[in-house]
Write an enzyme that holds these catalytic residues in place. Structure first.
Site, short mmCIF file in Angstrom:
data_model
loop_
_atom_site.label_atom_id
_atom_site.label_comp_id
_atom_site.label_asym_id
_atom_site.label_seq_id
_atom_site.Cartn_x
_atom_site.Cartn_y
_atom_site.Cartn_z
N SER A 1 0.81 -1.21 0.00
CA SER A 1 0.00 0.00 0.00
C SER A 1 0.84 1.26 0.00
CB SER A 1 -0.97 0.00 1.19
OG SER A 1 -0.29 -0.22 2.40
N HIS B 1 1.41 4.82 4.71
CA HIS B 1 0.67 5.44 3.61
C HIS B 1 1.16 6.87 3.37
CE1 HIS B 1 -3.02 2.56 4.15
NE2 HIS B 1 -1.90 1.94 3.79
#
Length: 311
Positions: free
Chosen positions: A212, A258
């Protein structure tokens, strides 16, 4: 018929195959060429040597961001998906073979995942230890491979599937715009950037893994690509906000991973998009990427030095 007349009316032969007669000549060098040597040109045919010489002087087509057209097929995206899937299969197989997971637990483990020896070895963990305990492992203990391997490990099939779907959608488009080499650098830099952010800001014993960080990096880069192409980025901005919001709602999501991936990916994307075009653009891009790499190394060094011997 005289000997002189027979010589002037003799059939020309291919310069590469003297046993083959032909009346076709190369449009560039005017040498006779047989069907096996004919290379189609915009007008007429060329010989193999003239084709090779022409390729040396032809400027290869480039994308708007300076990359080659090699990314049209999405080869690197497919390879990255394959590596991520292979790493997940290895994680499952190793857990079963080492009896970390019983056959009874296998179904739940496949779907939702769990901590195993493989993820403990490769996840981004700032440091194992705490308080006055000496550093026993993690990035702070010199296990710097975690900064890269964390990007290819996943906790369960759901985790893997979501990330690979996003990579399939975003990766092919970024690869098409950048070409293979630049896209691969973007992906890896964003992944390492996410791990560096985890190292800098996450609690010491927290483990982070998954692609991610790289995917958020692709989102950040794509924003600048759309701006450079004068396309409407509002749909992408909504997607970015939605994905960041999930990090505060869904448990066990690495928010710092992230953020780090997004920031580094956006920086790389901006460099690719806005460095001036021209004969020196490729050199400027790689020099700028070297600067990003140096910045990441400096942050890693500063964080590592802050640990000292004891935590």
């Amino acid at each position: 018929m005289t000997e002189e007349t027979s010589q002037t009316t003799a059939t020309p032969v291919c310069y590469r195959h003297p046993d083959r007669g032909t009346y076709v000549t190369c449009v560039r060098c005017d040498r006779p060429i047989c069907p096996d040597c004919m290379q189609p040109a915009s007008v007429g045919f060329q010989c193999p040597e003239c084709v090779r010489e022409g390729r040396k002087t032809t400027i290869p087509a480039r994308t708007v961001f300076g990359g080659s057209l090699s990314g049209e097929q999405g080869t690197v995206t497919r390879a990255l998906i394959g590596i991520n899937i292979a790493a997940w299969v290895l994680t499952v197989a190793a857990a079963v073979l080492t009896n970390e997971i019983s056959i009874r637990q296998l179904g739940r483990f496949v779907i939702f995942g769990a901590v195993t020896g493989v993820t403990e070895w490769g996840a981004a963990v700032p440091a194992y230890g705490g308080g006055f305990i000496e550093v026993q492992g993690g990035i702070a203990a010199g296990e710097f491979w975690r900064l890269l391997t964390a990007d290819f490990l996943h906790y369960g099939l759901i985790h893997l599937a979501f990330n690979m779907y996003a990579l399939w959608i975003l990766g092919r488009e970024c690869e098409r715009l950048l070409g293979r080499g630049r896209f691969l650098v973007l992906y890896l830099f964003a992944g390492v950037g996410g791990s560096v952010a985890v190292y800098l800001f996450s609690p010491l014993n927290d483990a982070s893994a998954g692609a991610s960080a790289s995917i958020f990096g692709l989102l950040g880069a794509m924003f600048f690509f759309l701006r450079r192409l004068r396309a409407d980025p509002r749909g992408l901005v909504f997607l970015i906000i939605l994905n960041f919001s999930l990090g505060f709602v869904v448990a066990n999501i690495s928010i710092w991973g992230h953020i780090g991936g997004f920031v580094v990916g956006a920086a790389v994307g901006a460099l690719m998009a806005y460095l001036p075009a021209g004969p020196h653009r490729a050199r400027l891009q790689w020099i700028a990427l070297g600067g990003v790499a140096v910045a990441l190394v400096v942050l890693i060094a500063i964080r590592t030095a802050s640990f000292g011997v004891l935590l």
